[in-house]
Design a protein around this motif. Structure first.
Motif: not given
Length: 205
Positions: A73-93
């Motif tokens: 996307q147009n901004h800076r991103h980095g990973p944070q954590t996965f949901s317990p079932d592994g279907t979602l990745l939380s990331f920051y913007e």
């Protein structure tokens, strides 16, 4: 980024290109998620503007193959954590107007990211409850970083405050009954219950 095999005492280099950090194991252990500036935009002087172009990638944990880019996307991103079932990745913007926001990226399907929380205040330091129904994060909405819990996957319109004197760096116990966080130089713990309703106890050192 490297991995270290405790049994064999061997190290494997995972990344080789530019600056890579924030390593995060995928829930199945097959991939390593990380942030990288490898696609930094070029400035007029011919140097890469690495700070402005920081995206999330993942790669096989054995070091083979190329890294796949997960955010763009147009901004800076980095990973944070996965949901317990592994279907979602939380990331920051990092957004120029709302600061540090919390986003979610589906790992399967069209991988279309969606925003979980964006306010005029910086948010981060996230943790899922063991059942995936609650989401802990930090926010400076009170003027300093405090720990909050909101329902999930609903957008964070309702929140319950956990910390009483500042808080960062949460870790939810795997049994879902304790939430740990840092308050200055202190390590704090709060008893929690997420079975039906959210119940939060009193923080203690």
């Amino acid at each position: 980024i490297w991995t270290y095999d405790i049994t064999s005492d061997e190290m494997v280099q995972i990344t080789f290109q530019d600056s890579n950090r924030f390593p995060l194991w995928s829930p199945d252990g097959k991939r390593m998620v990380f942030g990288s500036n490898r696609i930094g935009a070029m400035t007029s002087s011919g140097r890469a503007a690495f700070f402005d172009k920081h995206e999330v990638f993942w790669k096989s944990t054995d070091g083979s193959g190329e890294a796949d880019q997960l955010t763009d996307q147009n901004h800076r991103h980095g990973p944070q954590t996965f949901s317990p079932d592994g279907t979602l990745l939380s990331f920051y913007e990092i957004h120029p107007t709302t600061g540090r926001d919390i986003w979610m990226l589906p790992i399967k399907g069209d991988r279309k990211p969606w925003v979980y929380l964006n306010t005029p205040y910086p948010e981060g330091g996230v943790a899922f409850s063991a059942d995936g129904r609650w989401f802990a994060y930090t926010s400076r909405i009170s003027g300093r970083y405090e720990v909050y819990i909101s329902p999930f996957p609903h957008r964070a319109t309702a929140r319950s405050r956990v910390s009483t004197n500042g808080g960062t760096e949460m870790r939810w116990a795997r049994n879902g009954r304790e939430l740990f966080y840092r308050e200055g130089d202190k390590r704090m713990v709060v008893q929690t219950s997420t079975d039906q309703l959210l119940i939060i106890g009193k923080p203690r050192v």
